[in-house]
Write a protein that holds these residues in place. Structure first.
Motif, PDB file in Angstrom:
ATOM      1  N   GLU A 136      15.254  57.195  -4.436  1.00 43.41           N
ATOM      2  CA  GLU A 136      15.461  58.004  -5.683  1.00 43.41           C
ATOM      3  C   GLU A 136      16.811  58.175  -6.048  1.00 43.41           C
ATOM      4  OE1 GLU A 136      13.741  60.477  -8.641  1.00 43.41           O
ATOM      5  OE2 GLU A 136      13.047  58.974  -7.254  1.00 43.41           O
ATOM      6  N   VAL A 137      17.878  58.404  -5.266  1.00 38.99           N
ATOM      7  CA  VAL A 137      19.214  58.392  -5.778  1.00 38.99           C
ATOM      8  C   VAL A 137      19.598  57.017  -6.626  1.00 38.99           C
ATOM      9  CG1 VAL A 137      21.732  58.427  -5.009  1.00 38.99           C
ATOM     10  CG2 VAL A 137      19.946  60.118  -3.974  1.00 38.99           C
ATOM     11  N   LEU A 138      19.121  55.979  -5.986  1.00 35.09           N
ATOM     12  CA  LEU A 138      19.399  54.703  -6.505  1.00 35.09           C
ATOM     13  C   LEU A 138      18.770  54.364  -8.005  1.00 35.09           C
ATOM     14  CD1 LEU A 138      19.524  52.209  -3.692  1.00 35.09           C
ATOM     15  CD2 LEU A 138      21.619  53.102  -4.887  1.00 35.09           C
ATOM     16  N   ARG A 139      17.572  54.980  -8.150  1.00 32.28           N
ATOM     17  CA  ARG A 139      16.918  55.042  -9.387  1.00 32.28           C
ATOM     18  C   ARG A 139      17.608  55.910 -10.486  1.00 32.28           C
ATOM     19  NH1 ARG A 139      11.231  56.077  -6.499  1.00 32.28           N
ATOM     20  NH2 ARG A 139      10.434  53.953  -6.091  1.00 32.28           N
ATOM     21  N   ILE A 140      18.477  56.825  -9.965  1.00 27.55           N
ATOM     22  CA  ILE A 140      18.961  57.761 -10.933  1.00 27.55           C
ATOM     23  C   ILE A 140      20.441  57.130 -11.436  1.00 27.55           C
ATOM     24  CG2 ILE A 140      20.102  59.922 -11.129  1.00 27.55           C
ATOM     25  CD1 ILE A 140      18.085  61.405  -9.384  1.00 27.55           C
ATOM     26  N   MET A 141      21.220  56.558 -10.325  1.00 25.19           N
ATOM     27  CA  MET A 141      22.343  56.045 -10.529  1.00 25.19           C
ATOM     28  C   MET A 141      22.861  55.038  -9.707  1.00 25.19           C
ATOM     29  SD  MET A 141      24.658  59.378  -8.998  1.00 25.19           S
ATOM     30  CE  MET A 141      25.115  59.231  -7.197  1.00 25.19           C
ATOM     31  N   GLY A 142      22.049  53.872  -9.515  1.00 29.00           N
ATOM     32  CA  GLY A 142      22.153  52.918  -8.462  1.00 29.00           C
ATOM     33  C   GLY A 142      23.252  51.627  -9.280  1.00 29.00           C
ATOM     34  N   VAL A 143      23.216  51.879 -10.761  1.00 26.24           N
ATOM     35  CA  VAL A 143      23.883  50.809 -11.420  1.00 26.24           C
ATOM     36  C   VAL A 143      25.274  51.225 -11.553  1.00 26.24           C
ATOM     37  CG1 VAL A 143      23.967  49.335 -13.381  1.00 26.24           C
ATOM     38  CG2 VAL A 143      21.762  49.555 -12.189  1.00 26.24           C
ATOM     39  N   ARG A 144      25.220  52.662 -12.277  1.00 28.23           N
ATOM     40  CA  ARG A 144      26.448  53.233 -12.432  1.00 28.23           C
ATOM     41  C   ARG A 144      26.573  54.646 -12.176  1.00 28.23           C
ATOM     42  NH1 ARG A 144      26.523  52.101 -17.804  1.00 28.23           N
ATOM     43  NH2 ARG A 144      25.603  54.362 -18.432  1.00 28.23           N
ATOM     44  N   SER A 145      27.424  55.197 -11.570  1.00 30.25           N
ATOM     45  CA  SER A 145      27.359  56.518 -10.958  1.00 30.25           C
ATOM     46  C   SER A 145      28.088  57.386 -11.731  1.00 30.25           C
ATOM     47  CB  SER A 145      27.709  56.717  -9.536  1.00 30.25           C
ATOM     48  OG  SER A 145      29.112  55.894  -9.334  1.00 30.25           O
ATOM     49  N   TRP A 188      23.500  64.949   1.352  1.00 32.19           N
ATOM     50  CA  TRP A 188      24.605  63.926   0.783  1.00 32.19           C
ATOM     51  C   TRP A 188      24.535  63.945  -0.747  1.00 32.19           C
ATOM     52  CZ3 TRP A 188      23.719  59.096  -1.711  1.00 32.19           C
ATOM     53  CH2 TRP A 188      24.883  58.472  -1.845  1.00 32.19           C
ATOM     54  N   PHE A 189      23.603  63.922  -1.428  1.00 29.39           N
ATOM     55  CA  PHE A 189      23.525  63.980  -2.652  1.00 29.39           C
ATOM     56  C   PHE A 189      24.039  65.314  -3.259  1.00 29.39           C
ATOM     57  CE2 PHE A 189      21.160  63.835  -6.852  1.00 29.39           C
ATOM     58  CZ  PHE A 189      21.756  62.687  -7.495  1.00 29.39           C
ATOM     59  N   VAL A 190      23.914  66.189  -2.802  1.00 26.82           N
ATOM     60  CA  VAL A 190      24.409  67.549  -3.133  1.00 26.82           C
ATOM     61  C   VAL A 190      25.773  67.820  -2.821  1.00 26.82           C
ATOM     62  CG1 VAL A 190      24.484  70.125  -2.465  1.00 26.82           C
ATOM     63  CG2 VAL A 190      22.239  69.047  -2.685  1.00 26.82           C
ATOM     64  N   ARG A 226      24.001  62.497 -19.224  1.00 26.15           N
ATOM     65  CA  ARG A 226      22.964  61.661 -18.502  1.00 26.15           C
ATOM     66  C   ARG A 226      23.332  60.330 -18.794  1.00 26.15           C
ATOM     67  NH1 ARG A 226      18.324  64.455 -16.553  1.00 26.15           N
ATOM     68  NH2 ARG A 226      18.096  66.447 -16.957  1.00 26.15           N
ATOM     69  N   GLU A 227      23.736  60.080 -19.919  1.00 28.84           N
ATOM     70  CA  GLU A 227      23.954  58.440 -20.093  1.00 28.84           C
ATOM     71  C   GLU A 227      24.943  57.852 -19.514  1.00 28.84           C
ATOM     72  OE1 GLU A 227      25.565  61.054 -23.722  1.00 28.84           O
ATOM     73  OE2 GLU A 227      23.998  61.102 -22.623  1.00 28.84           O
ATOM     74  N   SER A 228      26.001  58.986 -18.879  1.00 33.14           N
ATOM     75  CA  SER A 228      26.922  58.327 -17.878  1.00 33.14           C
ATOM     76  C   SER A 228      26.803  57.744 -16.800  1.00 33.14           C
ATOM     77  CB  SER A 228      28.159  59.539 -17.791  1.00 33.14           C
ATOM     78  OG  SER A 228      27.592  60.247 -16.857  1.00 33.14           O
ATOM     79  N   VAL A 229      25.366  57.976 -16.239  1.00 30.31           N
ATOM     80  CA  VAL A 229      24.893  57.368 -15.231  1.00 30.31           C
ATOM     81  C   VAL A 229      23.655  56.337 -15.435  1.00 30.31           C
ATOM     82  CG1 VAL A 229      25.446  59.272 -13.596  1.00 30.31           C
ATOM     83  CG2 VAL A 229      23.308  58.892 -14.520  1.00 30.31           C
ATOM     84  N   ALA A 230      23.311  55.157 -14.605  1.00 30.86           N
ATOM     85  CA  ALA A 230      22.443  54.418 -14.993  1.00 30.86           C
ATOM     86  C   ALA A 230      21.892  54.015 -13.750  1.00 30.86           C
ATOM     87  CB  ALA A 230      22.974  53.099 -15.672  1.00 30.86           C
ATOM     88  N   GLY A 231      20.437  54.276 -13.533  1.00 30.96           N
ATOM     89  CA  GLY A 231      19.443  54.061 -12.536  1.00 30.96           C
ATOM     90  C   GLY A 231      18.874  52.676 -12.431  1.00 30.96           C
ATOM     91  N   ALA A 232      18.804  52.181 -10.957  1.00 31.04           N
ATOM     92  CA  ALA A 232      18.453  50.734 -10.852  1.00 31.04           C
ATOM     93  C   ALA A 232      17.197  50.842 -11.013  1.00 31.04           C
ATOM     94  CB  ALA A 232      19.190  50.464  -9.330  1.00 31.04           C
ATOM     95  N   THR A 233      16.437  49.536 -10.855  1.00 28.30           N
ATOM     96  CA  THR A 233      15.031  49.360 -10.668  1.00 28.30           C
ATOM     97  C   THR A 233      14.544  49.239  -9.188  1.00 28.30           C
ATOM     98  OG1 THR A 233      15.376  46.860 -10.981  1.00 28.30           O
ATOM     99  CG2 THR A 233      15.065  48.280 -13.222  1.00 28.30           C
ATOM    100  N   ASP A 234      13.583  49.278  -9.021  1.00 31.66           N
ATOM    101  CA  ASP A 234      12.999  48.789  -7.648  1.00 31.66           C
ATOM    102  C   ASP A 234      13.605  47.505  -7.183  1.00 31.66           C
ATOM    103  OD1 ASP A 234      12.397  51.539  -6.841  1.00 31.66           O
ATOM    104  OD2 ASP A 234      10.121  51.070  -7.980  1.00 31.66           O
ATOM    105  N   ASP A 235      13.310  46.625  -8.217  1.00 26.81           N
ATOM    106  CA  ASP A 235      13.589  45.280  -7.895  1.00 26.81           C
ATOM    107  C   ASP A 235      15.006  44.966  -7.471  1.00 26.81           C
ATOM    108  OD1 ASP A 235      11.058  44.338  -8.133  1.00 26.81           O
ATOM    109  OD2 ASP A 235      11.352  43.551 -10.200  1.00 26.81           O
ATOM    110  N   GLN A 236      15.859  45.853  -8.210  1.00 24.19           N
ATOM    111  CA  GLN A 236      17.344  45.836  -7.879  1.00 24.19           C
ATOM    112  C   GLN A 236      17.590  46.368  -6.610  1.00 24.19           C
ATOM    113  OE1 GLN A 236      18.540  47.728 -11.727  1.00 24.19           O
ATOM    114  NE2 GLN A 236      19.813  45.882 -12.287  1.00 24.19           N
TER     115      GLN A 236
END
Length: 186
Positions: A55-64, A149-151, A26-36
């Motif tokens: 929602e996808v970006l909240r899960i892994m929008g900083v680092r996938s 697409w996420f799947v 889980r820590e290998s991905v980083a989610g983005a904030t709504d502001d980002q």
């Protein structure tokens, strides 16, 4: 009795949980904030971000991590320039089925010639289709929804675990991506 249909966000969260259960750290991905997310959209000149994209970006929008490996993705890299390249890829094509390419939202870029985008005409949908835009080939609807697409882009972590186990048995150095995979408990 019919079971209630899950929302796109619930589906996306369930997909992510399943991939993590198969060994993605889980820590290998980083989610983005709504502001980002909003800044990324504004940079691309888009005022609406579909709920499933958010929602996808909240899960892994900083680092996938392993998800979309080798592909530019996220709030820091999907910029106005990324969108400009995706739109330019459509220029000169006699025909494509995107209704509003000038207002599309670019989700990914792969080596400067292939993009995953949401058509500007679909940004009001909660879980809109995702298009594949490829230089010299055009645009085609590749997935019926962002959740599809996420799947479709999810890494097969169970297979990667098998590869790591074989490499360990053979005494080989693990690849860099091994840090993204939980080892099996023996």
């Amino acid at each position: 009795m019919n079971q209630p249909t899950s929302t796109p966000n619930e589906r996306i969260d369930a997909i992510f949980d399943r991939v993590c259960a198969n060994g993605l750290r889980r820590e290998s991905v980083a989610g983005a904030t709504d502001d980002q997310i909003d800044r990324m959209a504004a940079d691309q000149g888009v005022t609406r971000v579909p709920g499933a994209v958010r929602e996808v970006l909240r899960i892994m929008g900083v680092r996938s991590g392993l998800w979309l490996a080798g592909t530019a993705f996220g709030v820091d890299v999907m910029t106005a320039e990324s969108k400009r390249h995706a739109v330019t890829t459509l220029n000169g094509l006699e025909h494509h089925d995107l209704a509003d390419p000038r207002n599309l939202l670019a989700l990914t870029a792969h080596q400067g010639y292939a993009y995953h985008v949401v058509d500007g005409a679909d940004l009001d949908q909660d879980d809109p289709p995702v298009w594949d835009v490829v230089e010299g080939e055009g645009a085609r609807k590749a997935w019926d929804s962002v959740s599809d697409w996420f799947v479709g882009t999810a890494p097969n972590v169970a297979d990667l675990r098998d590869v790591l186990e074989m490499m360990e048995e053979m005494g080989k150095q693990p690849p860099k991506w091994a840090e993204f995979v939980e080892t099996r408990e023996t």
